[in-house]
Design a protein around this motif. Structure first.
Motif: not given
Ligand SMILES: [Mg+2]
Ligand SMILES: Nc1ncnc2c1ncn2[C@@H]1O[C@H](COP(=O)(O)OP(=O)(O)OP(=O)(O)O)[C@@H](O)[C@H]1O
Length: 319
Positions: A50-52, A94-96, A175-178
């Motif tokens: 997913k992130s890639s 980003f996720q983090d 939105c990557d796992e926000p």
């Molecule tokens: Mg990811």
């Protein structure tokens, strides 16, 4: 290419070198369409790419092959310099929120950075007229502006990340796992914030999450990814009512359900085992090694995406 689409991704592939002659097949032939003002959810287990996929779309990574159209324009092969005007149109959350914000910068400077980069203000110090209203908009106050990111909670940091992504009024936000790193109590607030922005500004979201429950309330359409490939795409309501791919059924089975009888039924469809390595993905249908319905054909032939009616797409030999 339709004018209604903010994003079209065709046959996108991203491979990474993994030492020696090994290749990580992180993303393999993904097709996505995102309409203006809508949200496309992208779900799948950890490591499915997913992130890639997100980072390749936004051109943090160069694609191995395929095409990316942002608002009708082919951005696949643009240099970083040529990409600059398009960067204003597409932003990422980003996720983090801990590692993605510079802890040594003030909140004002973090949010003002893209304004300076795109020449909207000359210096960060001149950005307060734009930054203060944005802080209020994401539920912070101008008193927060001179504090440092490390002084904030996860939820507050993610609000800063959102303010930074939205300050340029982008058309597309990835939105990557926000909300994955946030307390459950905060997750709904952040989701509502994103939804309100969409209603006001017509922004489109590609919204990435681990499980289907998280994207349920935000997505118009949902794509399910397995080991670098899309296995099912559909209108969000339809995919919950009528999941077709065994992997999608499994993902839905892993959603905790309150009703114990339903929970037992659902448990049967949970997925066994771990996701295989993307270095040597299984032949045929990549899911066949974990699929309870797999036949010999599944290990031999790659299933093609088929429209089984009103845009519900699935890549599975059962259909
Ligand atoms: Mg990811
Ligand atoms: N820069 C990289 N170099 C080499 N391999 C990578 C790189 N980035 C990701 N990968 C590999 O590509 C595969 C997909 O990773 P990716 O981070 O895209 O998955 P993901 O679906 O976002 O997972 P998660 O839900 O854990 O965030 C994984 O096997 C990962 O190890």
């Amino acid at each position: 290419m339709s004018e209604q689409n903010i994003l079209e991704v065709r046959n996108l592939t991203k491979h990474f070198k993994a030492g020696g002659k090994q290749v990580v097949h992180a993303v393999d032939g993904v097709n996505l369409t995102l309409k203006k003002g809508r949200t496309l959810g992208l779900v799948g287990e950890s490591g499915c790419g997913k992130s890639s996929c997100a980072r390749t779309i936004i051109r943090m990574y160069d694609p191995t092959s395929g095409e990316i159209f942002l608002d009708g324009e082919d951005i696949t092969k643009l240099s970083q310099k040529q990409l600059k005007p398009y960067r204003k149109k597409m932003q990422m959350i980003f996720q983090d929120p801990y590692s993605s914000l510079n802890a040594r910068m003030t909140v004002r400077d973090i949010i003002a950075e893209p304004l300076v980069a795109h020449g909207i203000v000359k210096k960060k110090e001149q950005s307060n007229d734009l930054v203060y209203p944005m802080l209020e908009r994401v539920g912070l106050t101008k008193e927060h502006a001179n504090r440092y990111a490390h002084e904030f909670s996860g939820g507050q940091r993610q609000r800063v990340g959102i303010a930074r992504a939205l300050i340029l009024q982008p058309d597309l936000v990835i939105c990557d796992e926000p909300i994955s790193a946030l307390d459950v109590s905060i997750q709904a607030q952040v989701i509502n914030l994103l939804k309100d922005f969409q209603d006001e500004k017509g922004v489109s979201y590609l919204f990435i999450a681990h499980d289907l429950s998280m994207v349920r309330y935000v997505s118009d359409d949902v794509g399910v990814m397995y080991l670098g490939q899309l296995v099912e795409v559909s209108d969000a309501g339809e995919i919950y009512r009528n999941p077709l791919h065994p992997y999608t059924k499994g993902l839905l089975g892993s959603i905790p359900v309150a009703n114990p009888k339903l929970a037992r039924q659902k448990e049967k469809s949970s997925i066994e085992g771990d996701i295989p390595s993307p270095i040597n993905p299984p032949s045929g249908c990549r899911f066949h090694t974990r699929c309870p319905y797999a036949t010999q054909a599944c290990s031999e032939a790659v299933p093609q995406m088929k429209d089984v009616g009103s845009g519900h797409m699935v890549a599975c030999h059962l259909y």
